[in-house]
Design a protein around this motif. Structure first.
Motif, PDB file in Angstrom:
ATOM      1  N   THR A  77       1.031  -1.210   0.073  1.00  0.00           N
ATOM      2  CA  THR A  77      -0.031   0.127   0.014  1.00  0.00           C
ATOM      3  C   THR A  77       0.786   1.259  -0.032  1.00  0.00           C
ATOM      4  O   THR A  77       1.668   1.229   0.738  1.00  0.00           O
ATOM      5  N   CYS A  78       0.885   2.279  -1.014  1.00  0.00           N
ATOM      6  CA  CYS A  78       1.675   3.268  -1.218  1.00  0.00           C
ATOM      7  C   CYS A  78       0.717   4.432  -0.938  1.00  0.00           C
ATOM      8  O   CYS A  78      -0.228   4.701  -1.455  1.00  0.00           O
ATOM      9  N   ASN A  79       1.317   5.503  -0.080  1.00  0.00           N
ATOM     10  CA  ASN A  79       0.822   6.693   0.379  1.00  0.00           C
ATOM     11  C   ASN A  79       1.258   7.497  -0.520  1.00  0.00           C
ATOM     12  O   ASN A  79       2.463   8.393  -0.195  1.00  0.00           O
ATOM     13  N   ASP A  80       0.963   7.790  -1.914  1.00  0.00           N
ATOM     14  CA  ASP A  80       1.969   8.870  -2.786  1.00  0.00           C
ATOM     15  C   ASP A  80       1.463  10.213  -2.336  1.00  0.00           C
ATOM     16  O   ASP A  80       1.922  11.273  -3.276  1.00  0.00           O
ATOM     17  N   ALA A  81       0.646  10.532  -1.567  1.00  0.00           N
ATOM     18  CA  ALA A  81       0.226  12.016  -1.272  1.00  0.00           C
ATOM     19  C   ALA A  81       1.079  12.613  -0.245  1.00  0.00           C
ATOM     20  O   ALA A  81       1.134  13.651   0.141  1.00  0.00           O
ATOM     21  N   ALA A  82       1.856  11.763   0.506  1.00  0.00           N
ATOM     22  CA  ALA A  82       2.725  12.143   1.428  1.00  0.00           C
ATOM     23  C   ALA A  82       3.924  12.418   0.792  1.00  0.00           C
ATOM     24  O   ALA A  82       4.455  12.299  -0.046  1.00  0.00           O
ATOM     25  N   ASP A  83       4.883  13.236   1.741  1.00  0.00           N
ATOM     26  CA  ASP A  83       6.156  13.249   1.555  1.00  0.00           C
ATOM     27  C   ASP A  83       7.248  13.224   2.698  1.00  0.00           C
ATOM     28  O   ASP A  83       7.098  13.869   3.822  1.00  0.00           O
ATOM     29  N   PRO A  84       7.789  12.131   3.012  1.00  0.00           N
ATOM     30  CA  PRO A  84       8.376  11.151   1.821  1.00  0.00           C
ATOM     31  C   PRO A  84       7.066  10.157   1.625  1.00  0.00           C
ATOM     32  O   PRO A  84       6.277  10.182   2.397  1.00  0.00           O
ATOM     33  N   ILE A  85       7.277   9.537   0.140  1.00  0.00           N
ATOM     34  CA  ILE A  85       6.079   8.734  -0.037  1.00  0.00           C
ATOM     35  C   ILE A  85       6.417   7.210   0.816  1.00  0.00           C
ATOM     36  O   ILE A  85       7.639   6.591   0.738  1.00  0.00           O
ATOM     37  N   VAL A  86       5.533   6.729   1.229  1.00  0.00           N
ATOM     38  CA  VAL A  86       5.549   5.890   2.181  1.00  0.00           C
ATOM     39  C   VAL A  86       4.912   4.397   1.685  1.00  0.00           C
ATOM     40  O   VAL A  86       3.742   4.654   1.088  1.00  0.00           O
ATOM     41  N   THR A  87       5.622   3.192   1.722  1.00  0.00           N
ATOM     42  CA  THR A  87       4.882   2.095   0.954  1.00  0.00           C
ATOM     43  C   THR A  87       5.089   1.266   2.079  1.00  0.00           C
ATOM     44  O   THR A  87       6.186   0.808   2.618  1.00  0.00           O
ATOM     45  N   GLN A  88       4.087   0.770   2.536  1.00  0.00           N
ATOM     46  CA  GLN A  88       3.729  -0.352   3.333  1.00  0.00           C
ATOM     47  C   GLN A  88       3.703  -1.873   2.712  1.00  0.00           C
ATOM     48  O   GLN A  88       2.834  -1.760   1.948  1.00  0.00           O
ATOM     49  N   ILE A  89       4.505  -2.585   3.211  1.00  0.00           N
ATOM     50  CA  ILE A  89       4.612  -4.061   2.533  1.00  0.00           C
ATOM     51  C   ILE A  89       4.233  -5.278   3.319  1.00  0.00           C
ATOM     52  O   ILE A  89       4.608  -5.221   4.811  1.00  0.00           O
ATOM     53  N   ARG A 139       3.958 -28.209   8.964  1.00  0.00           N
ATOM     54  CA  ARG A 139       3.944 -26.609   8.488  1.00  0.00           C
ATOM     55  C   ARG A 139       3.750 -25.522   9.136  1.00  0.00           C
ATOM     56  O   ARG A 139       3.052 -25.796  10.414  1.00  0.00           O
ATOM     57  N   ALA A 140       4.068 -24.546   8.918  1.00  0.00           N
ATOM     58  CA  ALA A 140       3.918 -23.274   9.638  1.00  0.00           C
ATOM     59  C   ALA A 140       3.864 -21.969   8.806  1.00  0.00           C
ATOM     60  O   ALA A 140       4.224 -22.212   7.689  1.00  0.00           O
ATOM     61  N   ARG A 141       3.031 -20.996   9.522  1.00  0.00           N
ATOM     62  CA  ARG A 141       2.740 -19.857   8.726  1.00  0.00           C
ATOM     63  C   ARG A 141       2.897 -18.481   9.489  1.00  0.00           C
ATOM     64  O   ARG A 141       2.465 -18.657  10.585  1.00  0.00           O
ATOM     65  N   ALA A 142       3.364 -17.448   8.893  1.00  0.00           N
ATOM     66  CA  ALA A 142       3.445 -16.294   9.552  1.00  0.00           C
ATOM     67  C   ALA A 142       3.267 -15.235   8.439  1.00  0.00           C
ATOM     68  O   ALA A 142       3.772 -15.275   7.327  1.00  0.00           O
ATOM     69  N   THR A 143       3.283 -14.194   9.083  1.00  0.00           N
ATOM     70  CA  THR A 143       2.930 -12.880   7.977  1.00  0.00           C
ATOM     71  C   THR A 143       4.275 -11.790   8.469  1.00  0.00           C
ATOM     72  O   THR A 143       4.176 -11.575   9.839  1.00  0.00           O
ATOM     73  N   ALA A 144       4.798 -11.124   7.706  1.00  0.00           N
ATOM     74  CA  ALA A 144       5.929 -10.185   7.866  1.00  0.00           C
ATOM     75  C   ALA A 144       5.748  -8.890   7.159  1.00  0.00           C
ATOM     76  O   ALA A 144       4.917  -8.840   6.335  1.00  0.00           O
ATOM     77  N   THR A 145       6.194  -7.848   7.836  1.00  0.00           N
ATOM     78  CA  THR A 145       5.976  -6.557   7.308  1.00  0.00           C
ATOM     79  C   THR A 145       7.145  -5.766   7.065  1.00  0.00           C
ATOM     80  O   THR A 145       8.201  -6.142   7.731  1.00  0.00           O
ATOM     81  N   GLY A 146       7.084  -4.596   6.250  1.00  0.00           N
ATOM     82  CA  GLY A 146       8.228  -3.715   5.950  1.00  0.00           C
ATOM     83  C   GLY A 146       7.620  -2.499   5.394  1.00  0.00           C
ATOM     84  O   GLY A 146       6.373  -2.350   5.048  1.00  0.00           O
ATOM     85  N   VAL A 147       8.321  -1.292   5.593  1.00  0.00           N
ATOM     86  CA  VAL A 147       8.121  -0.196   5.277  1.00  0.00           C
ATOM     87  C   VAL A 147       9.264   0.373   4.540  1.00  0.00           C
ATOM     88  O   VAL A 147      10.359   0.273   4.970  1.00  0.00           O
ATOM     89  N   THR A 148       8.823   1.288   3.330  1.00  0.00           N
ATOM     90  CA  THR A 148      10.023   1.991   2.712  1.00  0.00           C
ATOM     91  C   THR A 148       9.489   3.460   2.702  1.00  0.00           C
ATOM     92  O   THR A 148       8.336   3.749   2.428  1.00  0.00           O
ATOM     93  N   TYR A 149      10.593   4.405   2.416  1.00  0.00           N
ATOM     94  CA  TYR A 149      10.232   5.762   2.226  1.00  0.00           C
ATOM     95  C   TYR A 149      11.082   6.299   1.094  1.00  0.00           C
ATOM     96  O   TYR A 149      12.251   6.026   1.178  1.00  0.00           O
ATOM     97  N   VAL A 150      10.477   7.166   0.176  1.00  0.00           N
ATOM     98  CA  VAL A 150      11.140   7.770  -0.799  1.00  0.00           C
ATOM     99  C   VAL A 150      10.787   9.198  -0.813  1.00  0.00           C
ATOM    100  O   VAL A 150       9.653   9.463  -0.870  1.00  0.00           O
ATOM    101  N   THR A 151      11.714  10.040  -0.867  1.00  0.00           N
ATOM    102  CA  THR A 151      11.186  11.456  -0.995  1.00  0.00           C
ATOM    103  C   THR A 151      10.604  11.752  -2.399  1.00  0.00           C
ATOM    104  O   THR A 151      10.940  11.223  -3.251  1.00  0.00           O
ATOM    105  N   ARG A 152       9.676  12.689  -2.210  1.00  0.00           N
ATOM    106  CA  ARG A 152       8.997  13.006  -3.442  1.00  0.00           C
ATOM    107  C   ARG A 152       9.932  13.682  -4.506  1.00  0.00           C
ATOM    108  O   ARG A 152       9.720  13.331  -5.703  1.00  0.00           O
ATOM    109  N   ALA A 153      10.783  14.780  -3.916  1.00  0.00           N
ATOM    110  CA  ALA A 153      11.681  15.169  -5.013  1.00  0.00           C
ATOM    111  C   ALA A 153      12.332  14.070  -5.740  1.00  0.00           C
ATOM    112  O   ALA A 153      12.706  14.244  -6.991  1.00  0.00           O
ATOM    113  N   ALA A 154      13.003  12.971  -5.164  1.00  0.00           N
ATOM    114  CA  ALA A 154      13.949  12.120  -5.774  1.00  0.00           C
ATOM    115  C   ALA A 154      13.133  11.364  -6.823  1.00  0.00           C
ATOM    116  O   ALA A 154      13.527  11.056  -7.845  1.00  0.00           O
ATOM    117  N   ALA A 155      11.896  11.019  -6.525  1.00  0.00           N
ATOM    118  CA  ALA A 155      10.983  10.172  -7.289  1.00  0.00           C
ATOM    119  C   ALA A 155      10.312  11.145  -8.577  1.00  0.00           C
ATOM    120  O   ALA A 155       9.521  10.604  -8.982  1.00  0.00           O
TER     121      ALA A 155
END
Length: 214
Positions: A77-89, A139-155
């Motif tokens: 999920t990407c919040n392209d209205a923010a600065d920096p641009i935040v992508t939740q994975i 068998r086993a199962r789990a969910t992992a998460t990550g987040v990335t940040y990119v400045t609007r000016a750079a993108a």
């Protein structure tokens, strides 16, 4: 990792963002619109989507496999209205063990990386995903998460580059059949403004070789 190749025909308009155009649409001039988002593309790099551990320090046969895990169902999920641009994975990790005796907890390392221009790592974080095997269960199962940040000016493409790429070209123009990205300066500017968010298992050199050669 393989650098992302960006190839556009002269009839393609590369747009920073748009609310009324969609990728692949044919516009009024007969050209094709390709929508360029400031959000990074999300992917799993080759050979990092699974991890295998062994019961023996030297035996790499199937009989010696202890635990195998894979990454699947990657979502973002990407919040392209923010600065920096935040992508939740988020993604699921599915694991299987060979010995099902008793309960067991296994922790597997993974990374979240921001890649610029297909080759340059600008940020990297390491996390751990915890897997719980219940007694008798393979068998086993789990969910992992990550987040990335990119400045609007750079993108964001510089205005002069964007104007050069999106300029309408008509039949008969001297550069009508010239791909704007054939200009090294334009190609470099597009690469600098292109980001990827990558997730995968944090593997040892030996584990990478195993994945690449098995």
């Amino acid at each position: 990792m393989t650098a992302r190749k960006l190839v556009l025909a002269s009839t393609i308009a590369l747009l920073a963002t748009t609310a009324c155009k969609r990728s692949g649409e044919i516009d009024a001039t007969g050209g094709i619109t390709a929508v360029r988002s400031v959000c990074p593309a999300v992917a799993v790099p080759a050979a990092t989507g699974d991890i295998t551990t062994f019961t023996s320090p030297t035996d790499r046969s199937a009989d010696a496999i202890d635990v195998n895990a894979i990454i699947t169902n990657v979502r973002s999920t990407c919040n392209d209205a923010a600065d920096p641009i935040v992508t939740q994975i988020s993604f699921d990790v599915l694991a299987r063990r060979s010995n099902t005796d008793g309960a067991r907890d296994v922790s597997v390392p993974y990374f979240t990386t921001v890649l610029q221009g297909g080759t340059v790592v600008v940020a990297k974080r390491i996390g751990q995903v915890a897997l719980r095997f219940e007694p008798g269960q393979a068998r086993a199962r789990a969910t992992a998460t990550g987040v990335t940040y990119v400045t609007r000016a750079a993108a964001t493409l510089p205005e002069e580059v964007r104007a050069q790429v999106t300029r309408q070209r008509k039949p008969g123009d001297a550069d009508a059949a010239v791909d704007p990205l054939s200009d090294p300066a334009v190609r470099a500017a597009v690469a600098r403004a292109t980001f990827e968010a990558l997730v995968g298992f944090q593997l040892t050199d030996e584990q990478l070789r195993y994945n690449a050669t098995r």
